[in-house]
Write a protein that holds these residues in place. Structure first.
Motif, short mmCIF file in Angstrom:
data_model
loop_
_atom_site.label_atom_id
_atom_site.label_comp_id
_atom_site.label_asym_id
_atom_site.label_seq_id
_atom_site.Cartn_x
_atom_site.Cartn_y
_atom_site.Cartn_z
N LEU A 241 0.82 -1.21 0.00
CA LEU A 241 0.00 0.00 0.00
C LEU A 241 0.86 1.26 0.00
O LEU A 241 0.46 2.29 -0.56
N GLN B 290 -6.79 -8.20 -15.76
CA GLN B 290 -7.68 -7.74 -14.69
C GLN B 290 -8.33 -6.42 -15.10
O GLN B 290 -9.54 -6.22 -14.93
N TYR C 19 -8.04 1.39 -9.38
CA TYR C 19 -7.01 0.95 -8.44
C TYR C 19 -6.18 -0.21 -8.99
O TYR C 19 -5.32 -0.74 -8.30
N THR C 20 -6.45 -0.56 -10.26
CA THR C 20 -5.63 -1.56 -10.95
C THR C 20 -4.65 -0.90 -11.90
O THR C 20 -3.48 -1.27 -11.96
N GLY D 66 -12.47 -0.68 -8.86
CA GLY D 66 -11.43 -1.70 -8.95
C GLY D 66 -10.49 -1.45 -10.11
O GLY D 66 -9.27 -1.64 -10.00
N LEU E 242 -4.05 -2.49 -6.30
CA LEU E 242 -5.03 -3.57 -6.20
C LEU E 242 -4.53 -4.89 -6.78
O LEU E 242 -4.67 -5.95 -6.17
N TYR E 243 -3.92 -4.83 -7.95
CA TYR E 243 -3.41 -6.07 -8.56
C TYR E 243 -2.36 -6.71 -7.68
O TYR E 243 -2.35 -7.93 -7.48
N PRO F 211 -1.36 1.54 -9.43
CA PRO F 211 -2.05 1.40 -8.14
C PRO F 211 -1.90 0.00 -7.57
O PRO F 211 -1.47 -0.93 -8.26
N LEU G 146 -2.03 -6.49 -4.50
CA LEU G 146 -2.66 -7.07 -3.32
C LEU G 146 -3.29 -8.42 -3.63
O LEU G 146 -3.13 -9.39 -2.88
N LEU G 147 -4.01 -8.50 -4.75
CA LEU G 147 -4.61 -9.78 -5.14
C LEU G 147 -3.53 -10.82 -5.43
O LEU G 147 -3.66 -11.99 -5.05
#
Length: 213
Positions: free
Chosen positions: A50, A134, A178-179, A175, A61-62, A59, A64-65
């Protein structure tokens, strides 16, 4: 009803075929530089992801996943790339939904899904340990949700359902943003479309509110 059931079976077969085509060479090559950045970023603790410790221009999000994905799959280049492959397989029914919404033609929608399944471009990017599949799936599904939301709102019925579509639009594009920052380009296009085409103020203001949220 029978045509819908047939389409579901065809889409399922197409998704299985899509996965099989992409699995053939998913681990043929080692990670290259940008993929290594993704891997190293995802291996960091969540707080450092983060905080963008690796100084990525994208960003989180990817990453994190991918962080959670790497914790459940075996170690290896091929296994780590399966997350992107899964997103690309999900693009098949998503493209079908969008094409059906745009053209109201099930054969055309199935054809669009088939073209994605065999596209060398999509095969290539499904093998990347990057966020592009994604992004594509989230943006495509978000556009479908947007069209459903505006048409339901304009029709003035299914009050609860059209708010569910607006919420889905927000979630998908939230989403997507943030990807990858390029998701803002799609949001800009949606805003322009709303300004040009939506004569009813409710859809225009809802679009502007959703985009600026």
């Amino acid at each position: 009803m029978k045509s819908r059931q047939a389409d579901r079976w065809l889409l399922l077969i197409l998704m299985v075929a899509t996965a099989a085509i992409r699995l053939l060479a998913v681990d043929r090559e080692s990670l290259w530089f940008d993929e290594a950045v993704s891997y190293l970023a995802a291996e960091l603790p969540i707080g450092e992801i983060l905080n963008n410790t690796v100084q990525s221009s994208h960003p989180p999000l990817y990453y994190l996943l991918l962080h959670f994905w790497l914790s459940i799959v075996p170690d290896g280049d091929g296994a780590s790339r399966l997350l992107g492959l899964a997103w690309n397989v999900l693009l098949i029914p998503t493209i079908y939904l969008l094409a059906q919404e745009l053209f109201s033609n099930r054969r055309l929608a199935l054809g669009a899904a088939f073209l994605v399944a065999i596209s060398p471009f999509h095969v290539l990017f499904s093998h990347e340990l990057r966020m592009y599949t994604q992004l594509m799936t989230l943006v495509t599904f978000g556009i479908w949700a947007y069209l459903r939301a505006t048409r339901s709102t304009a029709a003035g019925n299914n009050y609860g359902r059209h708010w569910a579509y607006w919420l889905l639009f927000l979630l998908c594009f939230g989403g997507a943003v943030y990807t990858h920052l390029f998701a803002w380009l799609a949001l800009g296009a949606i805003t322009l479309y709303a300004i040009i085409h939506h004569r009813d103020r409710q859809n225009l203001w809802l679009t502007l509110a959703a985009v600026t949220t």
